[in-house]
Design an enzyme around this catalytic site. Sequence first.
Site, PDB file in Angstrom:
ATOM      1  N   HIS A  65     -18.668  22.247  17.512  1.00  0.00           N
ATOM      2  CA  HIS A  65     -17.404  21.622  16.733  1.00  0.00           C
ATOM      3  C   HIS A  65     -17.079  20.514  17.310  1.00  0.00           C
ATOM      4  O   HIS A  65     -15.714  19.994  17.216  1.00  0.00           O
ATOM      5  CB  HIS A  65     -16.181  22.623  16.536  1.00  0.00           C
ATOM      6  CG  HIS A  65     -16.696  23.845  15.574  1.00  0.00           C
ATOM      7  ND1 HIS A  65     -16.340  24.998  16.082  1.00  0.00           N
ATOM      8  CD2 HIS A  65     -17.167  23.910  14.656  1.00  0.00           C
ATOM      9  CE1 HIS A  65     -17.016  25.915  15.154  1.00  0.00           C
ATOM     10  NE2 HIS A  65     -17.370  25.125  14.282  1.00  0.00           N
ATOM     11  N   HIS A  66     -17.865  19.783  18.227  1.00  0.00           N
ATOM     12  CA  HIS A  66     -17.473  18.587  18.716  1.00  0.00           C
ATOM     13  C   HIS A  66     -17.201  17.285  17.942  1.00  0.00           C
ATOM     14  O   HIS A  66     -16.639  16.287  17.939  1.00  0.00           O
ATOM     15  CB  HIS A  66     -18.423  18.089  19.903  1.00  0.00           C
ATOM     16  CG  HIS A  66     -19.823  17.515  19.259  1.00  0.00           C
ATOM     17  ND1 HIS A  66     -20.496  18.281  18.656  1.00  0.00           N
ATOM     18  CD2 HIS A  66     -20.110  16.114  19.431  1.00  0.00           C
ATOM     19  CE1 HIS A  66     -21.657  17.616  18.469  1.00  0.00           C
ATOM     20  NE2 HIS A  66     -21.338  16.313  18.769  1.00  0.00           N
ATOM     21  N   LYS A  71     -22.973  20.675  10.066  1.00  0.00           N
ATOM     22  CA  LYS A  71     -23.759  20.202   9.042  1.00  0.00           C
ATOM     23  C   LYS A  71     -25.391  21.051   9.411  1.00  0.00           C
ATOM     24  O   LYS A  71     -25.832  20.865  10.566  1.00  0.00           O
ATOM     25  CB  LYS A  71     -24.369  18.718   9.035  1.00  0.00           C
ATOM     26  CG  LYS A  71     -24.986  18.280   8.043  1.00  0.00           C
ATOM     27  CD  LYS A  71     -24.122  17.906   6.744  1.00  0.00           C
ATOM     28  CE  LYS A  71     -24.885  17.505   5.719  1.00  0.00           C
ATOM     29  NZ  LYS A  71     -25.446  18.633   4.739  1.00  0.00           N
ATOM     30  N   LYS A  95     -29.754  16.928  17.052  1.00  0.00           N
ATOM     31  CA  LYS A  95     -30.505  15.991  16.193  1.00  0.00           C
ATOM     32  C   LYS A  95     -29.456  14.883  15.608  1.00  0.00           C
ATOM     33  O   LYS A  95     -29.571  13.770  15.630  1.00  0.00           O
ATOM     34  CB  LYS A  95     -30.949  16.840  15.058  1.00  0.00           C
ATOM     35  CG  LYS A  95     -31.723  15.944  13.930  1.00  0.00           C
ATOM     36  CD  LYS A  95     -32.011  16.817  12.726  1.00  0.00           C
ATOM     37  CE  LYS A  95     -33.174  17.851  13.508  1.00  0.00           C
ATOM     38  NZ  LYS A  95     -33.845  18.799  12.388  1.00  0.00           N
ATOM     39  N   LYS A 107     -26.402  25.937  10.617  1.00  0.00           N
ATOM     40  CA  LYS A 107     -27.562  26.387   9.932  1.00  0.00           C
ATOM     41  C   LYS A 107     -27.240  27.485   9.146  1.00  0.00           C
ATOM     42  O   LYS A 107     -26.321  28.323   9.798  1.00  0.00           O
ATOM     43  CB  LYS A 107     -28.565  26.776  10.706  1.00  0.00           C
ATOM     44  CG  LYS A 107     -30.189  26.405  10.261  1.00  0.00           C
ATOM     45  CD  LYS A 107     -30.420  25.219   9.992  1.00  0.00           C
ATOM     46  CE  LYS A 107     -31.852  24.846   9.237  1.00  0.00           C
ATOM     47  NZ  LYS A 107     -32.217  23.446   9.319  1.00  0.00           N
ATOM     48  N   SER A 363     -28.197  12.974   4.119  1.00  0.00           N
ATOM     49  CA  SER A 363     -27.259  13.908   3.552  1.00  0.00           C
ATOM     50  C   SER A 363     -26.067  13.358   4.055  1.00  0.00           C
ATOM     51  O   SER A 363     -25.018  13.482   3.362  1.00  0.00           O
ATOM     52  CB  SER A 363     -27.409  15.123   4.386  1.00  0.00           C
ATOM     53  OG  SER A 363     -28.470  16.008   3.758  1.00  0.00           O
TER      54      SER A 363
HETATM   55  P1  NAD Z   1     -40.901  23.726   1.908  1.00  0.00           P
HETATM   56  O1  NAD Z   1     -40.561  25.104   1.659  1.00  0.00           O
HETATM   57  O2  NAD Z   1     -40.655  22.652   0.947  1.00  0.00           O
HETATM   58  O3  NAD Z   1     -42.398  23.551   2.385  1.00  0.00           O
HETATM   59  C1  NAD Z   1     -43.072  24.315   3.572  1.00  0.00           C
HETATM   60  C2  NAD Z   1     -44.441  24.346   3.368  1.00  0.00           C
HETATM   61  O4  NAD Z   1     -45.272  24.970   4.190  1.00  0.00           O
HETATM   62  C3  NAD Z   1     -45.042  25.199   2.027  1.00  0.00           C
HETATM   63  O5  NAD Z   1     -45.498  24.438   1.216  1.00  0.00           O
HETATM   64  C4  NAD Z   1     -45.613  26.499   2.584  1.00  0.00           C
HETATM   65  O6  NAD Z   1     -46.504  27.176   1.762  1.00  0.00           O
HETATM   66  C5  NAD Z   1     -46.246  25.826   3.737  1.00  0.00           C
HETATM   67  N1  NAD Z   1     -46.589  26.505   5.077  1.00  0.00           N
HETATM   68  C6  NAD Z   1     -45.936  27.904   5.133  1.00  0.00           C
HETATM   69  N2  NAD Z   1     -46.361  28.394   6.212  1.00  0.00           N
HETATM   70  C7  NAD Z   1     -47.606  27.681   6.500  1.00  0.00           C
HETATM   71  C8  NAD Z   1     -48.779  27.876   7.405  1.00  0.00           C
HETATM   72  N3  NAD Z   1     -48.621  28.833   8.348  1.00  0.00           N
HETATM   73  N4  NAD Z   1     -49.594  26.675   7.555  1.00  0.00           N
HETATM   74  C9  NAD Z   1     -49.563  26.021   6.256  1.00  0.00           C
HETATM   75  N5  NAD Z   1     -48.810  25.795   5.712  1.00  0.00           N
HETATM   76  C10 NAD Z   1     -47.449  26.624   5.555  1.00  0.00           C
HETATM   77  O7  NAD Z   1     -40.169  23.250   3.187  1.00  0.00           O
HETATM   78  P2  NAD Z   1     -39.823  22.067   4.040  1.00  0.00           P
HETATM   79  O8  NAD Z   1     -38.417  21.622   3.604  1.00  0.00           O
HETATM   80  O9  NAD Z   1     -40.675  21.019   3.687  1.00  0.00           O
HETATM   81  O10 NAD Z   1     -39.545  22.434   5.261  1.00  0.00           O
HETATM   82  C11 NAD Z   1     -40.708  22.345   6.465  1.00  0.00           C
HETATM   83  C12 NAD Z   1     -40.192  22.255   7.687  1.00  0.00           C
HETATM   84  O11 NAD Z   1     -39.475  21.200   7.929  1.00  0.00           O
HETATM   85  C13 NAD Z   1     -39.136  23.483   8.141  1.00  0.00           C
HETATM   86  O12 NAD Z   1     -39.516  23.548   9.585  1.00  0.00           O
HETATM   87  C14 NAD Z   1     -37.693  22.816   8.176  1.00  0.00           C
HETATM   88  O13 NAD Z   1     -36.793  23.412   8.905  1.00  0.00           O
HETATM   89  C15 NAD Z   1     -38.262  21.509   8.420  1.00  0.00           C
HETATM   90  N6  NAD Z   1     -37.143  20.327   7.984  1.00  0.00           N
HETATM   91  C16 NAD Z   1     -36.901  20.320   6.463  1.00  0.00           C
HETATM   92  C17 NAD Z   1     -35.903  19.114   5.814  1.00  0.00           C
HETATM   93  C18 NAD Z   1     -35.803  18.962   4.687  1.00  0.00           C
HETATM   94  O14 NAD Z   1     -35.098  18.055   4.565  1.00  0.00           O
HETATM   95  N7  NAD Z   1     -36.499  19.639   3.753  1.00  0.00           N
HETATM   96  C19 NAD Z   1     -35.256  18.583   7.237  1.00  0.00           C
HETATM   97  C20 NAD Z   1     -35.617  18.813   8.520  1.00  0.00           C
HETATM   98  C21 NAD Z   1     -36.652  19.739   9.029  1.00  0.00           C
END
Ligand code: NAD
Length: 472
Positions: A65-66, A71, A95, A107, A363
């Site tokens: 909460h700094h 978010k 981040k 989260k 965001s």
């Molecule tokens: P998403 O659900 O849209 O996509 C994830 C994809 O990875 C899916 O297509 C899934 O089938 C595939 N997948 C799952 N396990 C797998 C494996 N073992 N091997 C290969 N493919 C696999 O999710 P996203 O929003 O793209 O998020 C992906 C990562 O990025 C997560 O770690 C998330 O925390 C991180 N992230 C997302 C955002 C965002 O804005 N969406 C922002 C920062 C970080």
Amino acid sequence: MSSNHYSFFESVQKSFDKAASFTKWDKGILEQIKACNSVYQMKFPVKMDTGQIEVIEAYRVQHSHHKTPCKGGIRFAAEVNQDEVMALAALMTYKCAIVNVPFGGGKGGIKINPKKYSAYELEKITRRYTTELIKKNFIGPGTDVPAPDYGTGEREMAWIVDTYQTMKPGELDAAGCVTGKPITQGGVRGRREATGRGVFYGIREVLNMEDIMKKMGLPTGVKDKRVIIQGLGNVGYYTAKFFFESGAKIVALAEYEGSIYNEDGLDYDAVFRHRKETGSILNFPGAKNLPKNTDALELDCDVLIPAALENVINGENAPRVKAKIIGEAANGPLTPEADEIFAKKGVLVVPDMFLNAGGVTVSYFEWLKNLSHVRYGRLEKRFTENQNNALLDQMERLTSKAVDSNVRNNILHGPDEEDLVYSGLEETMISAVNEVMDCWKENPSIPDMRTAAYVVAINKVAISYSELGIFP
Ligand code: NAD
């Protein structure tokens, strides 16, 4: 527990401790930063389509909460657990600090496999979860602002904002209670592709650094770089798009069901459509099938981008990874053991902590838009165009030469919302990469870029806490 003996949260703590030794802060303030301030575990019943009641387990964690609001995204996955949500919330604090987004880390997670539920069931789960958050003051434009993450997207964010507005009628800034909304519900243009675009800007900046590329034995620039991406979801798809459009060669892609490889490069969008039609990336024309989704991680390439889930590269497979640069698009794809192996091998790891901060950066822009109740560019677009037009007219009159019509159109263009969001994102990513790189160069005993990123983050959060003091 992950495949190594550290849990995800312990891995984050371990990386934090490693970095803390390169800072001047005392133990007390470091402990204050490390701790998760509030952890809310809930269980609530939802009546499914069959009429059966199912009790759902869910979490929301506010790590710091700094700065407020907190978010961080909401994840729908069968593997969700308290440790994971705490780790992801902590990563959000660091981040946000690195990319100068004035939020504390948070989260959320719901322990479900979304593929097993109908859209109506998912809507009920999402709305009930939002209600639980409202009851405990764990959501609101000034307290805690969720966003999409693994397994969630615009649809779920629209349900959240609708539930919030229903429960808080007349709250002027209610739209700012969640980001990643559809544009028609107060979302911002450019949010959908923001994380992937940010990953691209971040890696492009590293690839343009002459001294670093010389060390890696690579020419500078994105063009012709051989890139491998794991996960073709939101983040992976857009990361692939921007690399592809900038002339990189995507030599392999991995999805849940396996990996495909083509040394001449894959068209990411054709693969995406193929997967939509056939249900699998395998058997893509011209590509070689590899049976495991981790096979692609071990192929020779310049840049490897895990964009799926955490802990996919660990002490077991890291020695076989041949990439020269790893860009962590997913959160926590490397374990601390993998980090140590790569530091020894001279592989450059560009860490998740700021590389995938494009989503939270945009965001932030969405939240600002919701609070100001006006679309970016609405006020200045025509003004800028009229001014540019007058300047060009004057130039042509003074030189008696006409400006080329293509150039004229380019210069004339006043900024749309998308232009301003991309520009803000590009500036943010370039500054973050350089700030972390400068910290690393200033202190050569820092072993890797992740540790340098933590040092930058710890310093910012520590300054904030030490200035604020402790109440009471
Ligand atoms: P998403 O659900 O849209 O996509 C994830 C994809 O990875 C899916 O297509 C899934 O089938 C595939 N997948 C799952 N396990 C797998 C494996 N073992 N091997 C290969 N493919 C696999 O999710 P996203 O929003 O793209 O998020 C992906 C990562 O990025 C997560 O770690 C998330 O925390 C991180 N992230 C997302 C955002 C965002 O804005 N969406 C922002 C920062 C970080």
